[in-house]
Every structure is written in C-alpha cells, then in structure tokens.
Design an enzyme around this catalytic site. Structure first.
Site, short mmCIF file in Angstrom:
data_model
loop_
_atom_site.label_atom_id
_atom_site.label_comp_id
_atom_site.label_asym_id
_atom_site.label_seq_id
_atom_site.Cartn_x
_atom_site.Cartn_y
_atom_site.Cartn_z
N GLY A 60 -28.37 -0.60 48.86
CA GLY A 60 -27.41 0.49 48.75
C GLY A 60 -26.18 0.07 47.99
O GLY A 60 -26.09 -1.05 47.46
N VAL A 65 -30.27 -4.42 52.86
CA VAL A 65 -30.80 -4.52 54.22
C VAL A 65 -32.10 -5.32 54.20
O VAL A 65 -32.96 -5.09 53.36
CB VAL A 65 -31.05 -3.12 54.82
CG1 VAL A 65 -31.60 -3.25 56.25
CG2 VAL A 65 -29.77 -2.29 54.81
N ASP A 175 -19.29 10.78 57.81
CA ASP A 175 -20.22 10.59 56.70
C ASP A 175 -21.64 10.98 57.12
O ASP A 175 -22.60 10.28 56.82
CB ASP A 175 -20.18 9.15 56.20
CG ASP A 175 -20.88 8.99 54.83
OD1 ASP A 175 -21.02 10.01 54.12
OD2 ASP A 175 -21.28 7.87 54.50
#
Length: 423
Positions: A60, A65, A175
C-alpha cells in the site's frame, strides 16, 4: 504450523492441503523459509528474531503487509511495515503508533486485533496483527459489483457493532471505505473485521491531536461534508456518512459522488445530492424503500443526519422487510436472512416509479436528499475513477510515472528555451 511449498501461506497444524494451490501442506520445521529477489525481509526474522517472514500479502501507500510466523507463540501473524520513506516522517510514525494504541484499546470481534508495535532492524516500524484469511470488500465489489441484500445486511450489522464500541469511546474512524472492511468467510456468512485506525479522530478529553485544522484526511468518495471541509467539529456522524456511501456502492455498483479529481469530488459532496439508490441501482433491482434511508444518511448537516451507524443498519434491514434490529441480524446465518427477506411483503420491496428527476447540482448548504439528483447518469465505482486517498500533511508514495514525466517536461522546456535563444 504448516506451509504450502507453492505459495508459502501458513496454516494451522491440523490442515491438510492448501486451498489455493491444492498442495499437501508440510510442517514449517521441515521447510526452509522462502526468499524474494526484491525484498530481503522475506525469509528473514525481524524484531529481535521473533517474527519469521514467509510471504508478501499486500502493498500500500504507507507500507507493506507480510504473513509471518511468531516464533515465540507458534501462531501466524500479519506484519504491516512502513515503507522506508514513510518511516522517516515523524507524523506518519506517530499515526502508525496511534493505530496500535487505538486498536489495542478497542477489543471487539469486529475490529482487527492489533498485537504489538515494533521497531525493525532495517530502521522501520511494524504493526503486528492477527492474520486473517478472506478478502477486502473492495475486492468483492470489483468482482461482483453489488452485494445481495442478505450479505449486505449481515455485513452492515457487524460494522455497526464494531463502530458502536469505537464511537462509545468518542473515537471516529475517519477513513471507512471498502478497502478497510475485511470479510472472513465462514459457513454462516461473512465475519467482518474493520481495519486501519491510523486516521482516527479521538474526541475524548485530553486526546492528542495530530491533524491541523483545515486538513483533509481519508478517501474522497466516502467523506462527509464536514470532513471534506476539514472542520474541527467532527464526530461519529462523519462515520455514518461514510458507511452510507459504502452501502450505496454495495447496492448500486457505483459511488454516490463522482468527479475526475479529489478536490472536485469534495466539492460535489458539499454541494450536490446523489441519485436515489433505486435509480442509480435500477439494473441491480435496488428497492425504492432504500431511498428515504439514504436521503437521511446523506444529509449535509450532521444534526439532520441519521445519528448512528446502528440506526442506519436498522433502517437498511427494515427497508428489505426484516423485523428487529442489527443486533438480531449480525450473526444470523446468511441463508436465514435471505429467506426472511424473500418472505417480506411485496409492498415493502416494491420499486416505486420516480418522477422525472432533473439531473443537476443542488445549491451548496442544502440539506436535501434524493429529491434532486446530482452527478452523471452512470458514475464509475471508486476503483475505476480515482484511486488515491487525500491525505494532506502525510507523505504518500508518488506514482511511478510522475518522476519520468516531470523529467521529460523539464527536458522539453530546456530545448524550447534554447531554441528561442538561438533565434
């Protein structure tokens, strides 16, 4: 733990075959960890030798991750590690640490379990989280466009339960979007996990504020008007708007507000009203009973808006003919929810013919709803139209084309100047 020799996913010791590759699983003690030609972390152990990295899960704007083996507990975990350039920014690191603190203070079945905050040997920082098998809601919508009513109601009910815990503590997620709703498949239906509390607004007394007044944080497609303006007076009702935008996309296959750029999307949010779901989602059979629900959820003024995500979930379920509340539907098997919705009186789900609505803008400041439609007749979904989040004050990774494009433009400009001088 066991692993697959093809994809190197980690599984519990009682698993037999990899559901992705069909390979027979092997105990991790009998397999050397993999290596990656472009990522030295894969195969290495980090954080004092505790976590052994087995594979890259996702990449991202803020970090990468990994799936890792916790050598101390023997369990599979997810490590979210900041990109090197992001790890150099103090505000970004502080937000990352706050994500750990907030998530750790909100133990709830519908909120991802964040276990630790660690510094890595390569001078970055890692969040250690429970490892989840499933997919983001964004992935589901890219593939299927919309959700069936029973899946939507069960998912929304669980989101409401998780957010109620956060809102009770005066924490605003800020968010919420399909990318941050993770769906773990079970025999009875999805189990929801709300992700990424790194952009939260903590309205509790004495809470540290990391956002300057007027700063806009989040994904523009799902922002409330008060969030789009960066207003100081922002509370849990901003999350109500965001969840309503997710519901709208789940039933119509498109976002409620669309424009070519982030700032133009925010202008549309503050000045326009979306099409009624039964119009925008006509191709998918969205019922007219959802129209007044979305109208109240998209009120420009927080005071006029539906006051909680729980009430929004209740109203959506009732729009599909269900009796009860989100607490009754959250863990009800999806098949049973489907049967109850099919048994609803036809009048509940009847699609009412709409008067010819004029498509155009509504004056800014109007609190209205679906009576006047805005945006274009068919707006793309968020993944098609504008993939970037707006985070002013937090460094984002530049798209790969930016630097070559700027360099090329500079070369052309220099050549033009030289040509003019030579004349």
């Amino acid at each position: 733990m066991k692993t697959c020799s093809a994809c190197f996913r980690l599984f519990s010791h009682d698993s037999g075959f990899c559901p992705v590759d069909g390979q027979r699983l092997i105990p991790v003690a009998e397999v050397a960890p993999p290596v990656h030609p472009e990522d030295r972390r894969v195969g290495a152990t980090l954080c004092g030798g505790r976590y052994q990295i087995w594979r890259i899960v996702a990449d991202g704007g803020m970090g990468r991750v990994y799936q890792a083996l916790d050598l101390r507990t023997g369990r599979s975990v997810a490590l979210k590690i900041l990109h090197p350039e992001v790890a150099l920014d103090e505000v970004s690191v502080e937000r990352f640490h706050r994500e750990f603190e907030v998530s750790a203070s909100l133990p709830h079945e519908q909120i991802v379990d964040v276990l630790a905050f660690e510094k890595t040997e390569d001078h970055s920082f890692a969040l250690v989280m429970e490892y989840l098998e499933g997919e983001e809601l964004r992935t589901v919508l890219k593939r299927d466009k919309v959700l069936p009513p029973e899946r939507l109601v069960r998912m929304l009910s669980q989101i409401a339960l998780g957010l109620e815990e956060a809102h009770k503590r005066k924490v605003v997620h800020r968010d919420l979007k399909p990318d941050n709703i993770f769906l773990v498949g079970t025999h009875d239906g999805d189990m929801v996990k709300i992700l990424d509390f790194g952009s939260v607004r903590d309205n509790s007394e004495g809470a540290k504020k990391l956002t300057v007044v007027g700063t806009t944080i989040g994904s523009p497609f799902y922002m409330s008007p008060e969030q789009a303006q960066g207003l100081l007076a922002l509370d849990h009702r901003a999350d109500v708007w965001s969840v309503a935008a997710i519901v709208f996309e789940c039933v119509t296959g498109q976002v409620p507000f669309h424009a070519p750029t982030g700032p133009m999307i925010l202008v549309a949010i503050m000045g326009n009203n979306p099409l009624p779901p039964s119009v925008a989602g006509k191709a998918y059979g969205a019922p007219a009973s959802l129209d007044p629900v979305m109208e109240e959820a998209f009120m420009k003024s927080p005071e006029a808006r539906l006051p909680s995500v729980g009430l929004l979930a209740d109203r959506v379920g009732q729009a599909y003919g269900l009796a009860g509340s989100h607490r009754d539907w959250a863990y009800l098997p999806q098949k049973e929810l489907a049967a109850r919705i099919r048994a609803a009186p036809p009048s509940v789900l009847a699609r009412q013919p709409h008067a010819s609505a004029s498509v155009g803008a509504v004056p800014a400041g109007a609190s209205g709803g679906s009576s006047a439609a805005a945006v274009i007749a068919r707006s793309p979904d968020a993944s098609e139209a504008f993939a970037e989040d707006i985070v002013m004050g937090v460094p984002q990774r530049l798209p790969r084309w930016v630097i070559p494009a700027v360099a090329g433009a500079a070369v052309l400009l220099c050549a033009l100047v030289a040509l003019l001088i030579s004349r």
